[in-house]
Design a protein around this motif. Structure first.
Motif, PDB file in Angstrom:
ATOM      1  N   CYS B 117       0.820  -1.124   0.185  1.00 19.11           N
ATOM      2  CA  CYS B 117      -0.025  -0.035   0.023  1.00 19.11           C
ATOM      3  C   CYS B 117       0.868   1.137   0.085  1.00 19.11           C
ATOM      4  O   CYS B 117       1.948   1.037   0.617  1.00 19.11           O
ATOM      5  CB  CYS B 117      -0.960   0.075   1.281  1.00 19.11           C
ATOM      6  SG  CYS B 117      -2.114   1.475   1.515  1.00 19.11           S
ATOM      7  N   HIS B 119       0.296   3.843   1.240  1.00 21.27           N
ATOM      8  CA  HIS B 119       0.284   4.761   2.431  1.00 21.27           C
ATOM      9  C   HIS B 119       1.270   4.249   3.588  1.00 21.27           C
ATOM     10  O   HIS B 119       2.253   5.156   3.403  1.00 21.27           O
ATOM     11  CB  HIS B 119      -1.031   4.581   3.234  1.00 21.27           C
ATOM     12  CG  HIS B 119      -1.669   5.395   4.327  1.00 21.27           C
ATOM     13  ND1 HIS B 119      -1.940   4.745   5.489  1.00 21.27           N
ATOM     14  CD2 HIS B 119      -0.994   6.594   4.843  1.00 21.27           C
ATOM     15  CE1 HIS B 119      -1.831   5.682   6.517  1.00 21.27           C
ATOM     16  NE2 HIS B 119      -1.372   6.681   6.038  1.00 21.27           N
ATOM     17  N   LEU B 120       1.294   3.100   4.260  1.00 18.63           N
ATOM     18  CA  LEU B 120       2.102   2.669   4.889  1.00 18.63           C
ATOM     19  C   LEU B 120       2.563   1.256   4.789  1.00 18.63           C
ATOM     20  O   LEU B 120       2.920   0.535   5.750  1.00 18.63           O
ATOM     21  CB  LEU B 120       1.825   2.861   6.297  1.00 18.63           C
ATOM     22  CG  LEU B 120       1.615   4.281   7.104  1.00 18.63           C
ATOM     23  CD1 LEU B 120       0.978   4.470   8.392  1.00 18.63           C
ATOM     24  CD2 LEU B 120       2.836   4.899   6.975  1.00 18.63           C
ATOM     25  N   ALA B 121       2.588   1.077   3.586  1.00 20.45           N
ATOM     26  CA  ALA B 121       3.386  -0.337   3.102  1.00 20.45           C
ATOM     27  C   ALA B 121       2.713  -1.556   3.593  1.00 20.45           C
ATOM     28  O   ALA B 121       3.288  -2.531   3.640  1.00 20.45           O
ATOM     29  CB  ALA B 121       4.731  -0.497   3.298  1.00 20.45           C
ATOM     30  N   CYS B 122       1.240  -1.514   3.843  1.00 23.66           N
ATOM     31  CA  CYS B 122       0.835  -2.712   4.298  1.00 23.66           C
ATOM     32  C   CYS B 122       0.255  -3.561   2.988  1.00 23.66           C
ATOM     33  O   CYS B 122       0.251  -3.144   1.793  1.00 23.66           O
ATOM     34  CB  CYS B 122      -0.780  -2.530   5.028  1.00 23.66           C
ATOM     35  SG  CYS B 122      -0.626  -2.153   6.873  1.00 23.66           S
ATOM     36  N   CYS B 135      -6.826  -2.300   1.251  1.00 25.17           N
ATOM     37  CA  CYS B 135      -5.839  -2.596   2.264  1.00 25.17           C
ATOM     38  C   CYS B 135      -6.616  -2.242   3.610  1.00 25.17           C
ATOM     39  O   CYS B 135      -7.377  -1.515   4.079  1.00 25.17           O
ATOM     40  CB  CYS B 135      -5.035  -0.962   2.033  1.00 25.17           C
ATOM     41  SG  CYS B 135      -3.727  -1.007   3.630  1.00 25.17           S
ATOM     42  N   CYS B 137      -5.338  -2.240   6.435  1.00 25.84           N
ATOM     43  CA  CYS B 137      -4.737  -1.404   7.791  1.00 25.84           C
ATOM     44  C   CYS B 137      -5.549  -0.278   8.160  1.00 25.84           C
ATOM     45  O   CYS B 137      -5.812   0.029   9.212  1.00 25.84           O
ATOM     46  CB  CYS B 137      -3.323  -1.332   7.396  1.00 25.84           C
ATOM     47  SG  CYS B 137      -2.119  -2.590   7.483  1.00 25.84           S
ATOM     48  N   HIS B 138      -5.825   0.456   7.073  1.00 25.27           N
ATOM     49  CA  HIS B 138      -6.485   1.734   7.316  1.00 25.27           C
ATOM     50  C   HIS B 138      -7.467   2.054   6.575  1.00 25.27           C
ATOM     51  O   HIS B 138      -8.251   3.163   6.354  1.00 25.27           O
ATOM     52  CB  HIS B 138      -5.595   3.049   7.317  1.00 25.27           C
ATOM     53  CG  HIS B 138      -4.267   2.797   8.203  1.00 25.27           C
ATOM     54  ND1 HIS B 138      -3.069   2.592   7.676  1.00 25.27           N
ATOM     55  CD2 HIS B 138      -4.171   2.805   9.642  1.00 25.27           C
ATOM     56  CE1 HIS B 138      -2.101   2.505   8.442  1.00 25.27           C
ATOM     57  NE2 HIS B 138      -2.590   2.705   9.825  1.00 25.27           N
ATOM     58  N   GLY B 140      -8.054   1.654   3.073  1.00 26.59           N
ATOM     59  CA  GLY B 140      -7.756   2.244   1.836  1.00 26.59           C
ATOM     60  C   GLY B 140      -8.106   1.418   0.649  1.00 26.59           C
ATOM     61  O   GLY B 140      -8.151   0.038   0.956  1.00 26.59           O
ATOM     62  N   PRO B 153      -6.748   6.671   3.372  1.00 21.96           N
ATOM     63  CA  PRO B 153      -5.432   7.561   3.485  1.00 21.96           C
ATOM     64  C   PRO B 153      -4.223   7.525   2.046  1.00 21.96           C
ATOM     65  O   PRO B 153      -3.847   8.425   1.854  1.00 21.96           O
ATOM     66  CB  PRO B 153      -4.549   6.931   4.706  1.00 21.96           C
ATOM     67  CG  PRO B 153      -5.587   5.907   5.302  1.00 21.96           C
ATOM     68  CD  PRO B 153      -6.697   5.435   4.379  1.00 21.96           C
ATOM     69  N   PRO B 154      -4.630   6.303   1.415  1.00 17.41           N
ATOM     70  CA  PRO B 154      -3.510   6.271   0.303  1.00 17.41           C
ATOM     71  C   PRO B 154      -3.763   7.700  -0.778  1.00 17.41           C
ATOM     72  O   PRO B 154      -5.046   7.922  -1.086  1.00 17.41           O
ATOM     73  CB  PRO B 154      -3.634   4.957  -0.338  1.00 17.41           C
ATOM     74  CG  PRO B 154      -4.455   4.170   0.509  1.00 17.41           C
ATOM     75  CD  PRO B 154      -5.283   5.095   1.410  1.00 17.41           C
TER      76      PRO B 154
HETATM   77  S1  FES Z   1      -1.230   1.224   5.098  1.00 22.20           S
HETATM   78 FE1  FES Z   1      -2.883   1.050   3.466  1.00 22.20          FE
HETATM   79  S2  FES Z   1      -4.192   2.488   4.208  1.00 22.20           S
HETATM   80 FE2  FES Z   1      -2.676   2.687   5.549  1.00 22.20          FE
END
Ligand code: FES
Lengths: 74, 180
Positions: B117, B119-122, B135, B137-138, B140, B153-154
Motif C-alpha cells: 500500500c 500509505h504505510l506499505a501494508c 488495504c 490497515c487503514h 484504503g 488514506p493512500p
Molecule cells: S497502509 Fe494502507 S491504508 Fe494505511
C-alpha cells in the motif's frame, strides 16, 4: 551569601542546559516526523539534509552534556 | 506509632543531628543529580532520533537500489492458463522484499501491481469482483484497472508492474512503472 549565589548560578546554568537539550530533542522529533512523512510519500530529497541537521543537533546536545560533566567536576 | 508518624527530617531536637550524620543527604546536590540524569536521558533520546534519521536515509538508499533493479526481466513460474479468471497470484519483483500481485481478469487482460500500500506499505488484498485492491490497515482502496487510490488514506497510485504474456501463456515481467 557567596555560596548561595554560586548555587543559584549553577542552578540557572543547569536549567538552561536542560531547556536547550529539550528544545533540541523537540526539533529533532519534528524533523523525524517530517522525514517519515516525506519518506512514506516517496519524496526523498529532504532526507539527507534532515539527517545531517539531526546529527548536528545531537553533537550540540552531547557538547552540552559533556560541558555539564566538566562543569560538575570543576 | 508516634515515632513512625514523625518524619526524621522534621525533627528539631538533637536526635535530628544524629540522623543527618548517619544519612548525610544533600538535597540540592540530590536535586541536581536528578536533573543531570534527566539531561542524560534527553541526550540519549536525541541520539536515538539521529539514529532513526540515519536509518531512514539507509532505507531510502535501499529503495533507490530497488528502483535501479526494477527493469530486469523475469519469467514467472506460473502459466496464465493455470490461473482462473478473477484469481490473483503473489510473486516477488524486482527482489524478494518486493511483493507484487498479478490479477487475471480474462485471458486477454492481466493486471499487476506492487502489493505494498502506498500509505504505510501494508499488504493489499485483491477484490477483483469489487474492482479494487483493499488495504485492511487503514481501510484504503485502489482501483483495480488503474491502480489509483479510490478511498482511505493512500494518496499515490500503486506502482504498476509491466508484463507481457506470450501465446503459450508464459508471463514475463520486465519493469515497474513507478517503483516504491
Ligand atoms: S497502509 Fe494502507 S491504508 Fe494505511
Amino acid at each position: 551569601m557567596n555560596k548561595i549565589k554560586a548555587l543559584e548560578k549553577q542552578n540557572n546554568i543547569l536549567s538552561f542546559k536542560i531547556t536547550l537539550a529539550m528544545i533540541i530533542f523537540a526539533v529533532q522529533l519534528y524533523a523525524m516526523a517530517m522525514s517519515v512523512r516525506y519518506y512514506m510519500a516517496g519524496e526523498s530529497t529532504a532526507l539527507w539534509p534532515a539527517a545531517l541537521f539531526s546529527i548536528l543537533l545531537l553533537v550540540v546536545s552531547i557538547s552540552v552534556a559533556i560541558f555539564d560533566r566538566k562543569h560538575k567536576e570543576a | 506509632m508516634d515515632k513512625l508518624s514523625k518524619h526524621p527530617s522534621r525533627e528539631t531536637d538533637q536526635h535530628d543531628e544524629g540522623w543527618r550524620e548517619q544519612y548525610p543527604i544533600d538535597t540540592v546536590k540530590e536535586q541536581n543529580q536528578n536533573r543531570r540524569q534527566f539531561l542524560k536521558t534527553v541526550v540519549a533520546g536525541s541520539a536515538l532520533l539521529a539514529c532513526g534519521q540515519v536509518a531512514l536515509v539507509a532505507a531510502e538508499a535501499r529503495r533507490a537500489q530497488v528502483k535501479q533493479l526494477s527493469d530486469k526481466r523475469m519469467v514467472l513460474d506460473v502459466n496464465l492458463s493455470d490461473i482462473a479468471d478473477g484469481e490473483s497470484i503473489l510473486f516477488h519483483y524486482p527482489d524478494e522484499h518486493s511483493p507484487c500481485l498479478l490479477i487475471k481478469i480474462s485471458d486477454s487482460k492481466v493486471l499487476s501491481y506492487s502489493q505494498k500500500c502506498t500509505h504505510l506499505a501494508c499488504p493489499l488484498i485483491p477484490k477483483a469482483e469489487e474492482g479494487m485492491l483493499f488495504c485492511p490497515c487503514h481501510k484504503g482502496a485502489f482501483d483495480l484497472e488503474t491502480g489509483n487510490p479510490l478511498f482511505g488514506p493512500p494518496k499515490r497510485a500503486l506502482p504498476r508492474v509491466q508484463l507481457s504474456v506470450d501465446d503459450t501463456g508464459l508471463i514475463t515481467v520486465y519493469g515497474m512503472e513507478q517503483a516504491l
